[in-house]
Design a protein around this motif. Structure first.
Motif: not given
Length: 380
Positions: A110-115, A80-82, A65-76
């Motif tokens: 830390q190495g991702s674009d989200s950081w 922060e929620f990622i 569930a957390f991984q699926a949520a993470e992928a959707l937060f990334l799409t959106a």
């Protein structure tokens, strides 16, 4: 339609906080049609579903569930929620004793674009969880841990507690550790004060002040607004302390109080089963200890849990050693050493961060094995 999703979120929140139990909503949540208007709300539903699974000790489902949520937060584009999803997964890995995975997922973040989009406080949270893993593997000097998160308003106090906890685990000055923890306790909120008290209980165990440890644990149990899960955890720890005092009947009685919770929570079952094994081993009831160690390992395999599996395999080695079956003892100790590597933990420091879980020093098979001494000269 949005009102339906809000109702689902509210329902899941109520289950997590007030009456954790399985829900039939999971398939419906995973099947919510994904488009720009549902990405965030579906991700939020998955996040709360993951929290519910985590509360119910259904860790595989929680991770999904957390991984699926993470992928959707990334799409959106909700960075922060990622980070919240990643740190929650990391904390689950830590509880499983999977410190290599903790470091991997947090360093990947830390190495991702989200950081670069994360707030200072969220970054501090990431550093805090990363240093918790480093603390348990003793990979970094205690002086270098929690430095980046210690000045944050949300994470600062628990980072200070973590710093002195790391000092305790790495063999620092106990008098100094105790003084600083007692000072921090005076300034802590409920969640942080529970952590400070628990470290003080660990410190008391390390100093063999078992009556003090028992009193501290009782103070935690009596804290207001406690979830039953935490009451049971600390009750089990009280049972461990009672066994250290040689009061095996009280130890068994305290651990038995958590029997009902063990039916609902695999985490409690594992902790309870290992504590029972430790009590029986200490009481030299070797057959009973062996049965509990085996049951613990079976529970750990269900949860992909490494920490208590490693402790229990070592325990089986000590049972075999006590029976004089050195070949079987060596087999279990070789497996224990392999599990330590999988955890990312030096075998000689297996219990450095777990004073409540360590076996009495008189069970010396593991130490003799690591040193290559008789009867294990040819195993190394």
């Amino acid at each position: 339609m949005s009102e339906i999703y809000v109702t689902i979120l509210t329902f899941l929140w109520c289950l997590v906080c007030h009456q954790p139990r399985p829900t039939t909503l999971a398939p419906a949540i995973f099947n919510i049609v994904e488009n720009s208007s549902t990405w965030t709300i579906k991700a939020a539903c998955l996040w709360h579903l993951g929290r519910l699974y985590d509360t119910l000790s259904q860790l595989a489902e929680a991770m999904k569930a957390f991984q699926a949520a993470e992928a959707l937060f990334l799409t959106a584009g909700n960075h922060e929620f990622i980070a919240h999803c990643v740190t929650t997964r990391a904390d689950t890995y830590k509880c499983q004793g999977r410190f290599v995975q903790v470091k991997q997922v947090l360093e990947d973040l830390q190495g991702s674009d989200s950081w670069k989009y994360l707030s200072k406080s969220t970054k501090a949270g990431v550093w805090y969880f990363l240093d918790k893993a480093r603390m348990h593997t003793l990979a970094v000097s205690a002086d270098k841990l929690f430095v980046k998160s210690i000045g944050d308003g949300l994470w600062g106090l628990r980072s200070q507690i973590g710093h002195w906890q790391a000092k305790l685990y790495s063999g620092g000055d106990i008098v100094q550790v105790k003084m600083h923890l007692e000072d921090l306790l005076q300034r802590a909120r409920t969640g942080d004060s529970k952590l400070a008290l628990f470290v003080l209980a660990e410190l008391a165990v390390c100093e063999d002040r078992l009556s003090d440890a028992m009193d501290i644990l009782q103070n935690i149990v009596e804290m207001p607004k406690q979830y039953p899960y935490f009451v049971d955890r600390y009750t089990i720890f009280k049972g461990v302390v009672a066994s250290k005092q040689g009061n095996y009947e009280l130890a068994r009685e305290l651990i038995h109080k958590t029997a009902e919770s063990a039916l609902r929570s695999t985490d409690i079952f594992i902790l309870r089963s290992y504590a029972s094994a430790r009590v029986e081993l200490t009481a030299e009831e070797y057959d009973r200890a062996e049965s509990y160690f085996i049951a613990t390992i079976e529970g750990c395999d269900v949860q992909s849990e490494l920490k208590f599996k490693t402790f229990s395999v070592r325990g089986l080695g000590e049972v075999a050693f006590a029976h004089g079956d050195f070949a079987l003892a060596a087999h279990h100790f070789v497996q224990t050493r392999s599990l330590c590597t999988e955890m990312g933990l030096p075998p000689r420091n297996l219990y450095s961060c777990y004073p409540f879980d360590a076996l009495p020093e008189r069970f010396e098979g593991w130490a003799l094995f690591l040193e290559g001494r008789s009867p294990f000269e040819m195993v190394m």
